[in-house]
Design a protein around this motif. Structure first.
Motif, short mmCIF file in Angstrom:
data_model
loop_
_atom_site.label_atom_id
_atom_site.label_comp_id
_atom_site.label_asym_id
_atom_site.label_seq_id
_atom_site.Cartn_x
_atom_site.Cartn_y
_atom_site.Cartn_z
N GLN A 121 0.85 -1.20 0.00
CA GLN A 121 0.00 0.00 0.00
C GLN A 121 0.88 1.25 0.00
O GLN A 121 1.79 1.39 0.81
N ILE A 122 0.61 2.15 -0.95
CA ILE A 122 1.41 3.36 -1.09
C ILE A 122 0.50 4.57 -1.30
O ILE A 122 -0.71 4.43 -1.53
N ASP A 123 1.09 5.74 -1.25
CA ASP A 123 0.38 6.97 -1.60
C ASP A 123 0.31 7.05 -3.13
O ASP A 123 1.30 6.79 -3.81
N PRO A 124 -0.86 7.40 -3.71
CA PRO A 124 -0.97 7.48 -5.18
C PRO A 124 0.07 8.38 -5.83
O PRO A 124 0.45 8.15 -6.97
N ARG A 125 0.54 9.38 -5.10
CA ARG A 125 1.55 10.28 -5.66
C ARG A 125 2.89 9.57 -5.89
O ARG A 125 3.73 10.06 -6.64
N ASP A 126 3.06 8.45 -5.25
CA ASP A 126 4.33 7.71 -5.36
C ASP A 126 4.27 6.60 -6.40
O ASP A 126 5.25 5.85 -6.56
N SER A 127 3.17 6.47 -7.12
CA SER A 127 2.98 5.32 -8.01
C SER A 127 4.08 5.20 -9.07
O SER A 127 4.65 4.13 -9.27
N ASP A 128 4.38 6.30 -9.74
CA ASP A 128 5.38 6.25 -10.81
C ASP A 128 6.76 5.91 -10.25
O ASP A 128 7.52 5.14 -10.85
N LEU A 129 7.09 6.49 -9.12
CA LEU A 129 8.39 6.26 -8.51
C LEU A 129 8.55 4.78 -8.10
O LEU A 129 9.58 4.15 -8.35
N LEU A 165 13.38 0.55 -0.85
CA LEU A 165 12.40 1.59 -0.54
C LEU A 165 12.90 2.57 0.52
O LEU A 165 12.43 3.71 0.60
N ARG A 166 13.87 2.13 1.32
CA ARG A 166 14.40 3.02 2.36
C ARG A 166 15.14 4.21 1.76
O ARG A 166 15.29 5.25 2.40
N PHE A 167 15.59 4.07 0.52
CA PHE A 167 16.39 5.13 -0.11
C PHE A 167 15.60 5.91 -1.17
O PHE A 167 16.18 6.66 -1.94
N VAL A 168 14.27 5.72 -1.18
CA VAL A 168 13.43 6.42 -2.15
C VAL A 168 12.60 7.47 -1.40
O VAL A 168 11.98 7.15 -0.38
N PRO A 169 12.57 8.71 -1.89
CA PRO A 169 11.84 9.78 -1.20
C PRO A 169 10.32 9.68 -1.41
O PRO A 169 9.74 10.38 -2.25
N LEU A 170 9.66 8.80 -0.67
CA LEU A 170 8.22 8.59 -0.82
C LEU A 170 7.44 9.59 0.05
O LEU A 170 7.95 10.09 1.06
N SER A 171 6.20 9.83 -0.33
CA SER A 171 5.34 10.78 0.39
C SER A 171 4.95 10.24 1.76
O SER A 171 4.74 11.00 2.70
N CYS A 172 4.80 8.91 1.86
CA CYS A 172 4.47 8.30 3.14
C CYS A 172 5.06 6.88 3.17
O CYS A 172 5.42 6.32 2.13
N THR A 173 5.14 6.33 4.35
CA THR A 173 5.75 5.00 4.51
C THR A 173 4.85 3.93 3.91
O THR A 173 3.66 3.86 4.24
#
Length: 289
Positions: A8-16, A64-72
């Motif tokens: 489960q992720i934030d939709p803003r992070d989908s492409d990343l 994933l720890r090194f990717v600037p995601l909007s939320c965990t």
């Protein structure tokens, strides 16, 4: 047994996240479900063999720890995947596509090839290789450039059999297709029959061994695999080549080319060409006569 792993992720992070997954698990089917517009969450669905689950989750968690995601991201419990659900996942992504002069289509498509095109009907089953991934497309382009009537071909890690089948339809008189995955062998055998090349393509369960060299020499050896497997099998793939034959390797990102090319050269091969698509690469080497 295959599993569906949900993240489960934030939709803003989908492409990343999609780009990250393309690098971490290029040989797996992946879906990005953004849900309805305005929803605060999206899901990544990864279809993975049960035996690979632990290692894959460990690799993805670290990446994933090194990717600037909007939320965990939040991991959900993996679910057993029935074969019919695997097919539905592929059907959503697998559409007819023209790669050079080769039309790759699923059995449920009614699209017909044009004059001068070669049509491949590929049922993915639970295997890798439909042409949708850049590495498969790069290998297909290479096969079209290098094949000639009467050629003998070795396809290591055949997946659905797409490359061996393409070689047969483009003029090869013999193609040996190997895979260590029983599901891939099953899919490849079905596709060989469906494409009418059973007299030309031999599908075997297993990897490249010294005993396989007795089937050669081969004018073209194709290996769409991971970098480490290419390193390990490099000497045997070189030995399988006829003088003047070509080795096509793919399954890695473009930055790997500078590292892998000189290694392959130490086996007695000469660099012929690099091919790139969407950050992925293929290397073509030749064995001098």
């Amino acid at each position: 047994m295959w599993l569906e792993l949900r993240l489960q992720i934030d939709p803003r992070d989908s492409d990343l996240v999609a780009d990250l997954l393309a690098q971490c698990c290029p040989r797996l089917a992946v879906e990005i479900d953004n849900g309805e517009e305005g929803q605060p969450r999206a899901f990544v669905k990864i279809y993975v063999p049960q035996e690979d689950l632990t290692a894959l989750k460990r690799s993805l968690r670290l990446a994933l720890r090194f990717v600037p995601l909007s939320c965990t991201p939040k991991w959900h419990r993996a679910r057993r995947l029935r074969e019919e659900r695997w097919h539905k996942a592929w059907r959503r992504h697998f559409r007819p596509q023209l790669i050079g002069s080769v039309l790759v289509k699923p059995p449920w498509s009614k699209k017909k090839g044009q004059p001068g095109q070669v049509t491949l009907q590929i049922e993915p089953g639970m295997a890798f290789g439909t042409g949708t991934h850049p590495t498969t497309a790069l290998c297909l382009h290479a096969v079209q450039k290098l094949i000639f009537p009467g050629a003998r071909v070795l396809d290591v890690g055949t997946g659905t059999g797409i490359l061996a089948i393409a070689a047969a339809k483009l003029g090869a008189t013999y193609a040996l297709a190997l895979d260590i995955d029983a599901e891939a062998v099953k899919a490849a055998l079905g596709n060989v029959e469906a494409n009418g090349v059973a007299d030309t393509v031999k599908v075997c369960h297993g990897t490249l061994t010294p005993n396989i060299l007795q089937e050669g020499p081969f004018h073209l050896v194709i290996a769409n695999l991971d970098r480490e497997t290419i390193r390990r099998l490099g000497p045997l793939m070189t030995a399988a080549l006829a003088p003047g034959g070509y080795l096509v390797v793919s399954g890695f990102l473009s930055e790997t080319v500078a590292e892998l090319t000189p290694l392959l050269a130490t086996y007695g091969l000469r660099h012929h060409q690099d091919m790139m698509q969407d950050g992925w690469a293929a290397i073509v080497m030749v064995k001098d006569a």
